[in-house]
Design an enzyme around this catalytic site. Structure first.
Site, PDB file in Angstrom:
ATOM      1  N   HIS A   1      -3.909  -5.107   0.638  1.00 22.96           N
ATOM      2  CA  HIS A   1      -3.364  -5.611   1.910  1.00 22.96           C
ATOM      3  C   HIS A   1      -3.477  -7.132   2.009  1.00 22.96           C
ATOM      4  O   HIS A   1      -4.513  -7.651   2.457  1.00 22.96           O
ATOM      5  CB  HIS A   1      -4.119  -4.970   3.080  1.00 22.96           C
ATOM      6  CG  HIS A   1      -3.803  -3.529   3.256  1.00 22.96           C
ATOM      7  ND1 HIS A   1      -2.731  -3.085   3.990  1.00 22.96           N
ATOM      8  CD2 HIS A   1      -4.405  -2.428   2.748  1.00 22.96           C
ATOM      9  CE1 HIS A   1      -2.689  -1.767   3.954  1.00 22.96           C
ATOM     10  NE2 HIS A   1      -3.691  -1.337   3.194  1.00 22.96           N
TER      11      HIS A   1
ATOM     12  N   CYS B   1       0.832  -1.202   0.000  1.00 19.83           N
ATOM     13  CA  CYS B   1       0.000   0.000   0.000  1.00 19.83           C
ATOM     14  C   CYS B   1       0.875   1.264   0.000  1.00 19.83           C
ATOM     15  O   CYS B   1       1.547   1.541  -0.986  1.00 19.83           O
ATOM     16  CB  CYS B   1      -0.982  -0.043   1.168  1.00 19.83           C
ATOM     17  SG  CYS B   1      -2.347   1.110   0.951  1.00 19.83           S
TER      18      CYS B   1
ATOM     19  N   GLU C   1      -2.296  -9.017   4.199  1.00 16.57           N
ATOM     20  CA  GLU C   1      -2.335  -9.473   5.595  1.00 16.57           C
ATOM     21  C   GLU C   1      -3.751  -9.475   6.168  1.00 16.57           C
ATOM     22  O   GLU C   1      -3.995 -10.057   7.229  1.00 16.57           O
ATOM     23  CB  GLU C   1      -1.419  -8.615   6.474  1.00 16.57           C
ATOM     24  CG  GLU C   1      -1.767  -7.136   6.581  1.00 16.57           C
ATOM     25  CD  GLU C   1      -1.283  -6.317   5.389  1.00 16.57           C
ATOM     26  OE1 GLU C   1      -0.736  -6.905   4.437  1.00 16.57           O
ATOM     27  OE2 GLU C   1      -1.476  -5.089   5.397  1.00 16.57           O
TER      28      GLU C   1
END
Ligand code: XMP
Length: 513
Positions: A173, A87, A175
């Site tokens: 993202h 990001c 994660e």
């Protein structure tokens, strides 16, 4: 112990810690540091990979955090390690390496999004060509830097890689759990950068035992002194070392006079559960209070605390004919004390960087608190150990702020701490917070008690939520609990006001001094 293979540079995204946890779930340890600290760390360490986190910043805003100066993202990519910008991390790489980052109205993405990935690229090996991801960005790279190609697209560029696949960027993202194949993407990145699994508590325990046994001669008569506080770090270290060092391990605890109520008993029971055979408790409250005297300045106070702490341990080293002093110092303590690279000291930790007359060992120096808690569980220590909130070595001495540490002030803050701890326990709030701090503030202010004017001190109550204490969020107590705490604390005749402190770290540290 194995070196840390992954550095995560924290630009402040709410997801940074989730990156660390995802990697740990994949079996790899990492260190998470803000950009300035990362810069120092990189001077002395060569990881296999560096991950640049997301952020609320725009690369174009004044004061936006930069790449660590010592990070190598030159030309065709770093020779030493792989770099993955996530990001903001990708935007920063694009911006710094000659691409263009803009805020186009057409492709701001917040929430679920579908991206089309290049399944032939190693970062997306095994990932569906059209995959669901979680995006959260206004800015986006609209032109990639020279030598970079797009390896995933959504409305715009969703991922990029340089020619030799060493510098990579992902706009979304991986994660976040909503990114369906996020873990696979991180696993691919770990494989690309050659990271080996190094997060296995039992294996880590054996490594630490071996590391200590490599320098300690069991045949010699000499002993090892381990400073214990009853806290998770020193208790776990005692439990790691007791089985291999046996009677050579002498655990020394100091009753500094700054302990919380009931803490000495907890210490005894925790060290017993760690299998400690030799525990020596040194009563030294008067010595500490006398040496600290009327000092108010936080750093000076810490310095004077260290002097007495060191003196007592030196006496014990001689008394027990010890050849080593062992301490449960963690990576965070070392980083915070400015002991990585160039000094950027925040606080003098009472037990870091002391110059002992014997060698000192810090077997946990590469570990973070959450990792030590996992070791404690693996060692089958009781929850009273692995769930225990941290407490600073200088204890309540740091919780009497702006006024001298007298016996009366310490007693006042000790009893206030117990009062608040009992209230939050009663409401089951203790499970939600990482640390509670109750401090006596030496600012006098006016109050009224029983129709009479009172001119007295105040108390500050602070609770934080954090994973690693490098950053923390202030905890907001429910209003009814605020009222209950305030009413209970102002029952003391000298306490006029109670302040609640929810300032995050940074800028505030957990402790007041
Ligand atoms: P700060 O205040 O730096 O604290 O955000 C981070 C964590 O470290 C603890 N702390 C200490 N622990 N010796 C210790 O053993 C010290 O000198 C010390 N100073 C801070 C603090 O309580 C928090 O958990």
């Amino acid at each position: 112990m194995d070196k840390i293979q992954i550095l995560i540079v924290d630009y402040g995204s709410q997801y940074t810690l989730v990156i660390g946890r995802t990697l740990r779930e994949l079996g790899v340890r990492s260190v998470i540091l803000p950009p300035k600290k990362a810069e120092m760390w990189l001077k002395n360490n060569t990881p296999k990979a560096v991950i640049l986190s997301g952020s609320n910043w725009s690369v174009h805003s004044e004061g936006a955090p930069d790449l660590p100066k010592s990070l190598d993202v030159s030309g065709l990519g770093s020779k030493k390690y792989f770099v993955l910008g996530v990001c903001y991390g990708m935007q920063l790489l694009s911006h710094k390496l000659g691409g263009l980052v803009e805020r186009p109205l057409s492709h701001r993405e917040y929430g679920p999004a579908e991206v089309t990935v290049d399944t032939t690229h190693p970062l997306f090996k095994g990932v569906e060509e059209k995959t669901q991801v979680w995006a959260s960005h206004g800015d986006t790279a609209t032109k990639l830097p020279k030598d970079f190609t797009s390896i995933a697209t959504s409305e715009g560029f969703a991922a990029m890689a340089n020619k030799n696949n060493r510098v990579l960027g992902i706009q979304f993202h991986p994660e976040v759990a909503h990114t369906k194949e996020g873990k696979k993407i991180y696993q691919n990145f770990l494989d690309m950068s050659g990271c080996k699994k190094d997060w296995d508590p039992i294996n880590l325990i054996h490594q630490i035992q071996k590391e200590v046994l490599d320098v300690v001669s069991l045949a010699e008569k000499k002993n090892l002194i381990l400073g214990v506080s009853g806290g998770v770090d020193s208790t776990t270290l005692a439990a790691v070392l007791a089985p291999v060092l046996k009677e050579k391990l002498i655990c020394v605890a100091i009753d500094t006079g700054g302990l919380r109520e009931g803490e000495l008993d907890e210490l005894k029971s925790n060290t017993a559960s760690a299998g400690v055979k030799n525990l020596v408790i040194i009563p030294a409250a008067n010595k500490f209070i006398k040496n600290i005297g009327t000092t108010i300045d936080g750093e000076e106070k810490r310095g004077k605390f260290r002097e007495v702490y060191k003196e007592i341990f030196e006496e014990q080293i001689s008394k027990h004919d010890a050849e080593f002093i062992v301490q449960g110092t963690l990576a965070t303590d070392i980083i915070e004390s400015g002991k990585i690279g160039e000094s950027m000291m925040i606080k003098t930790h009472h037990n870091v960087g002391l110059d002992w007359k014997v060698d000192d060992l810090h077997p946990f120096r590469n570990l973070f608190k959450y990792e030590v808690r996992e070791l404690a569980k693996a060692l089958k220590l009781p929850p009273a150990v692995y769930e225990r909130n941290p407490f600073p070595g200088p204890g309540l001495f740091l919780r009497v702020v702006g006024t001298p540490v007298t016996k009366e002030n310490i007693e006042l803050v000790r009893s206030a701490d117990k009062t608040v701890a009992d209230i939050i326990k009663k409401h089951n709030i203790d499970k939600n917070i990482s640390q509670l701090i109750v401090a006596l503030l030496g600012i006098n202010s006016v109050g009224v008690k029983g129709d009479e004017r009172v001119y007295g001190h105040s108390l500050a109550v602070r609770a934080v939520q954090t994973v690693d204490f490098m950053t923390a969020k202030g905890f907001y107590f429910p209003q009814s609990v605020v009222e209950e705490i305030t009413s209970a604390l102002t029952k003391h005749k000298d306490i006029v006001r109670v302040f609640f402190d929810m300032t995050p770290k940074p800028p505030a540290t957990t402790e007041f001094e």
